[in-house]
Design an enzyme around this catalytic site. Sequence first.
Site, short mmCIF file in Angstrom:
data_model
loop_
_atom_site.label_atom_id
_atom_site.label_comp_id
_atom_site.label_asym_id
_atom_site.label_seq_id
_atom_site.Cartn_x
_atom_site.Cartn_y
_atom_site.Cartn_z
N LYS A 125 0.83 -1.21 0.00
CA LYS A 125 0.00 0.00 0.00
C LYS A 125 0.86 1.25 0.00
CE LYS A 125 -3.67 -2.67 2.03
NZ LYS A 125 -4.61 -2.98 3.12
N GLN A 135 -4.96 -1.88 9.27
CA GLN A 135 -4.77 -3.20 8.66
C GLN A 135 -5.37 -4.28 9.56
OE1 GLN A 135 -3.31 -3.61 5.57
NE2 GLN A 135 -3.98 -5.73 5.74
N ASP A 181 -11.33 2.03 3.17
CA ASP A 181 -11.64 0.61 3.04
C ASP A 181 -13.14 0.38 2.89
OD1 ASP A 181 -9.27 -0.89 3.01
OD2 ASP A 181 -9.07 -0.88 5.21
C1 BQF Z 1 -0.79 -10.40 -5.99
C2 BQF Z 1 -5.58 -9.41 2.26
C3 BQF Z 1 -6.44 -11.40 3.27
C4 BQF Z 1 -6.61 -10.74 4.50
C5 BQF Z 1 -6.27 -9.41 4.61
C6 BQF Z 1 -0.95 -8.22 -4.78
C7 BQF Z 1 -1.83 -8.12 -2.53
C8 BQF Z 1 -1.95 -9.49 -2.53
C9 BQF Z 1 -1.61 -10.24 -3.65
C10 BQF Z 1 -2.22 -7.30 -1.36
C11 BQF Z 1 -5.00 -8.67 1.15
C12 BQF Z 1 -4.80 -9.32 -0.19
C13 BQF Z 1 -4.60 -7.35 1.34
C14 BQF Z 1 -1.10 -9.61 -4.77
C15 BQF Z 1 -3.90 -6.55 0.29
C16 BQF Z 1 -4.51 -8.30 -1.27
O1 BQF Z 1 0.12 -10.01 -6.77
O2 BQF Z 1 -1.49 -11.39 -6.25
C17 BQF Z 1 -1.32 -7.48 -3.66
O3 BQF Z 1 -1.40 -6.53 -0.88
N1 BQF Z 1 -3.49 -7.38 -0.82
C18 BQF Z 1 -4.82 -6.76 2.63
O4 BQF Z 1 -4.51 -5.58 2.84
O5 BQF Z 1 -5.40 -7.45 3.61
C19 BQF Z 1 -5.75 -8.76 3.49
C20 BQF Z 1 -5.94 -10.75 2.17
#
Ligand code: BQF
Length: 284
Positions: free
Chosen positions: A52, A96, A119
């Site tokens: 992020k 987060q 969010d």
């Molecule tokens: C990719 C998330 C579960 C629980 C809380 C790029 C992200 C992930 C994968 C990423 C996720 C999942 C995020 C890829 C943010 C997605 O290249 O496939 C980016 O950073 N995510 C989160 O903030 O909280 C979560 C999944």
Amino acid sequence: MAVIISGKEVSAKVRAEVKAECEQLKSKGVTPGLAVIIVGDDPASRVYVNNKKKACADVGFVSEEYALPAHTTQQELLSLIDKLNNKPEINGILCQLPLPKHLDEKAVINAISPLKDVDAFHPSNVGRIMIGDYHFLPCTPAGVMELIHSAGIEVSGKNCVVIGRSNIVGKPMAMLLLHENGTVTICHSKTKNLKEICSNADIIVAAVGRPEFVKDDMVKDGAVVLDVGINRDENGKLCGDVDFKAVEPKASYITPVPGGVGPMTIAMLMKNTLKAAKLQNNIE
Ligand code: BQF
């Protein structure tokens, strides 16, 4: 053989659009600012927060990270949020998730100003989504819709099956598909005949949280398959909720993991933060 929808490519396009708009805003004296709060040292959360922050730098936003120790009290966290709610340079605030168990996620979400809730987890924003009158869309469902649009897929009249009913993905996902006139079924752990229901779907969104849960015998020939899952397999490799190798030959369109929905989540967060900066500065 399916068309593989690249979230990597589509997210780069979205980010380029946000970057161009950010330059416009800067010429008006406004630089969008995002505050990211992380409590404790969950390694996955650390990766997501870094993604992020990197995205913010890439599109020209200012980001502030608040890394709090795992033993942070509810009161300390709420007082930080209060400070950020009242800080004009900060347009978006996200905490987060998941939080350490002693902290009350609901109270934290409720404390974030709905105008800075990029969010879209605050009850007032959730309610707005329900009636289709919203500023912010939840990032992951919005990212899935963007991928659907980018591929020119029509939702209207289609049988859409969402597997998973979380407040963050499944429920809002169903609502966005419904807004586009999909006929939406939400499946979950208590669903009977999951295979039959999925086999009838034109569009499947998998948000179960179980590696390779969706198999080829659950997917109709020519279905569109969107994989929200971010899991790790036995070898620690990133994998989705869909058995990609088995399902890909049957699908008409499919998203990979990594490089599918994940990068879109981040891109949509940038879109929401830009929107927040505009709203708070009465621009557009
Ligand atoms: C990719 C998330 C579960 C629980 C809380 C790029 C992200 C992930 C994968 C990423 C996720 C999942 C995020 C890829 C943010 C997605 O290249 O496939 C980016 O950073 N995510 C989160 O903030 O909280 C979560 C999944």
